[in-house]
Design an enzyme around this catalytic site. Structure first.
Site, PDB file in Angstrom:
ATOM      1  N   ARG A 169      -2.159  53.306 -16.427  1.00 63.57           N
ATOM      2  CA  ARG A 169      -2.922  51.659 -16.493  1.00 63.57           C
ATOM      3  C   ARG A 169      -3.995  51.513 -15.955  1.00 63.57           C
ATOM      4  O   ARG A 169      -4.180  51.871 -14.665  1.00 63.57           O
ATOM      5  CB  ARG A 169      -1.761  50.760 -15.814  1.00 63.57           C
ATOM      6  CG  ARG A 169      -2.407  49.242 -16.183  1.00 63.57           C
ATOM      7  CD  ARG A 169      -1.451  48.138 -16.399  1.00 63.57           C
ATOM      8  NE  ARG A 169      -0.640  48.048 -14.941  1.00 63.57           N
ATOM      9  CZ  ARG A 169       0.277  46.957 -14.647  1.00 63.57           C
ATOM     10  NH1 ARG A 169       0.266  46.022 -15.477  1.00 63.57           N
ATOM     11  NH2 ARG A 169       0.527  46.847 -13.244  1.00 63.57           N
ATOM     12  N   ASP A 450       4.139  42.608  -6.799  1.00 59.72           N
ATOM     13  CA  ASP A 450       2.713  43.195  -6.874  1.00 59.72           C
ATOM     14  C   ASP A 450       1.865  41.794  -7.259  1.00 59.72           C
ATOM     15  O   ASP A 450       2.118  40.886  -6.822  1.00 59.72           O
ATOM     16  CB  ASP A 450       2.635  43.944  -8.149  1.00 59.72           C
ATOM     17  CG  ASP A 450       3.003  43.488  -9.422  1.00 59.72           C
ATOM     18  OD1 ASP A 450       3.258  42.242  -9.531  1.00 59.72           O
ATOM     19  OD2 ASP A 450       3.047  44.117 -10.475  1.00 59.72           O
TER      20      ASP A 450
END
Length: 536
Positions: A169, A450
């Site tokens: 990613r 996150d």
């Protein structure tokens, strides 16, 4: 390494850091030339794409609501499908995600999962050394040469014989890479991450029957998907590869993008294999996109779960859209982490089973976990749903009533509580402190936090302040109340963490940044943008 040495010139690129010998392997002249070709061709379009986001947002701020695009109705109504899905991506029932530090890469690839999404984005703080170390770790993992010895315990880590499939990613379009300039301006971090991972690994990946696979985050419009398609096609042509060699999964984690899923699939149809319900960023985007709409304000984030009507509609529409086009519909993140306390752990595993059962029953082809200890529970749910199948592409949801814009925008019930607001403050401050210290993935109160969950925390309070919303105890949320709570919760944090840990950390800096983000007149788009200034 001396950070004050003169910058190194490379073609039209200016490298703003000296490299160690190890880093020169990753950022060699050939890689820099490839980065330069990508940047020269594609970087000028990124500001235009970001400006278009702002223009669309202005209309929503003025009272309009997002909707499906009338000008692309022919794409939504057409009978096209995506190109193909490679063999090693046919079964993605459980994927684990995490940052790209060396030990994490090994443990994730060895977990009882089908895919590891190696993350340069939401669970990663892109300090320069960490970015280059991460690329080296992925190169070594692809080559099968990765190993790690714990400096204190001496415990050794190495890859098992049958590791998970690797997907990288990259950073979102909004994030720059300030250590590499093009004509004096930072290049897009997304192009940098893409170029390095592709260049170092495509040959080895193809040789072993896999390929250069990517997760693309934060898209808001089909024009951005078309940009990525051009990047992929250009790269394939540059390296003499057949069209469709590069494969991507796109996260549908912004509210605008949910209205353009068909269009995103269409513009990437040679390269895309699926879409993913990036639920936490999606919740943040719901807040951010509808920030001026007082009738669309979310309650405490703990009660905004996937069974809420607006989120369940998003999940079902994603499944229906993807499967009609032959693409995978991936479920979202389970952010819980296992507990050593048996009763708490049983509660966690029950939460995982309930969450994953909803996804499997909706027709998702797989799901995400943040911790290897949750993989078996998530896998059991999808094993049961899939039976002898590798995926659920046969689930078309053809009998469903159409999912409307009203369904996707439906207000969410639930309370705003004093406890929830204080929890938001503590989570956001701890996460910001970790991020500016170089750690983008942090266990806090039993969840793997996150950037997305910290974004929800600060954006919720900002919106409550803007609209003068009251908590369940009757107190109206104001800037003054927030500042008072922030100071009180800093005392709580110091007690929880201990004075030594608190004083050695950057918690006061984090609180200052949290305060600026939460009390600003305009909602800052991403906390990682001002946060990036803290990183070397």
């Amino acid at each position: 390494m001396d950070r004050n040495t003169p910058p190194v010139q490379q073609s039209e690129l200016t490298l703003q850091a000296q490299l160690t010998e190890q880093q020169k392997e990753i950022l060699n002249d050939d890689v820099l030339q490839f980065v330069g070709r990508l940047v020269q061709r594609f970087s000028s379009r990124v500001p235009e794409l970001l400006a278009a986001r702002e223009e669309r947002q202005k209309a929503i701020d003025a009272g309009a609501l997002p909707d499906f695009l009338p000008e692309t109705a022919d794409i939504r109504e057409g009978n096209w499908t995506i190109r193909n899905i490679p063999e090693d991506l046919q079964d993605r029932r459980v994927e684990i995600t995490g940052p790209v530090d060396r030990k994490m890469v090994i443990n994730a690839l060895n977990a009882n999962v089908k895919v590891f999404m190696a993350d340069f984005e939401d669970s990663f703080a892109p300090a320069w050394d960490a970015v280059l170390d991460g690329q080296r770790n992925l190169r070594d993992a692809v080559n099968g040469s990765i190993s790690y010895t714990h400096p204190e315990s001496g415990k050794e880590y190495q890859l098992n014989d049958n590791p998970a499939v690797l997907i990288c990613r990259v950073r979102g379009l909004h994030l720059p890479e300030k250590h590499l300039l093009w004509n004096g301006e930072p290049i897009p971090g997304s192009l940098f991450d893409f170029a390095l991972y592709f260049y170092h690994n495509y040959k080895q990946l193809l040789a072993k029957g896999s390929g250069p696979y990517f997760y693309i985050p934060k898209l808001q419009a089909h024009q951005e998907a078309a940009w990525w398609n051009d990047v992929f096609s250009f790269t394939e042509d540059e390296f003499g590869l057949p069209r469709g060699t590069i494969k991507a999964t796109v996260l549908i984690e912004t509210l605008p993008a949910v209205f353009e899923m068909d269009e995103i699939l269409y513009h990437l149809k040679d390269h895309i294999v699926g879409l993913n319900c990036g639920r936490w960023d999606y919740i943040f985007s719901y807040i951010k996109t509808l920030k001026n709409h007082p009738d669309r304000i979310l309650p405490d984030r703990q009660v905004v779960t996937m069974d809420k009507p607006f989120l369940n509609a998003y999940s079902r529409l994603l499944v229906k859209t993807c499967h009609r086009r032959g693409a995978f519909a991936m479920g979202g993140m389970a952010a819980f982490i296992p507990s050593k306390e048996p009763e708490r752990n049983a509660w966690v595993l029950n939460k995982i089973q309930t969450d994953k059962s909803l996804e499997a029953n909706n027709g998702h082809d797989g799901t995400w976990v943040a911790h290897p200890g949750l993989a078996d529970t998530a896998k059991a749910v999808f094993d049961d749903a899939l039976g002898a199948r590798n995926n659920q592409l046969d689930i078309r949801r053809g009998e469903d009533a159409p999912v409307t814009a009203a369904d996707l925008l439906e207000p969410c019930d639930g309370e705003r509580t004093d406890e929830g607001m204080r929890h938001n403050i503590r989570v956001a401050v701890q996460y910001i402190e970790a991020w500016v210290s170089g750690n983008g993935c942090v266990p806090i109160y039993g969840l793997m936090e996150d950037a997305a969950t910290a974004e929800i925390s600060r954006a919720s309070i900002w919106q409550w302040i803007k609209h003068g919303k009251a908590l369940s105890n009757g107190e109206v949320v104001t800037k003054a109340l927030f500042e008072q709570m922030l100071e009180e919760e800093m005392i709580v944090l110091e007690q929880e963490l201990g004075s030594e840990v608190f004083s050695q950390g950057r918690y006061r800096e984090a609180a200052t940044l949290m305060s600026k983000l939460t009390t600003s007149d305009e909602l800052v788009n991403f906390l990682t943008l001002p946060g990036y200034e803290y990183l070397q």
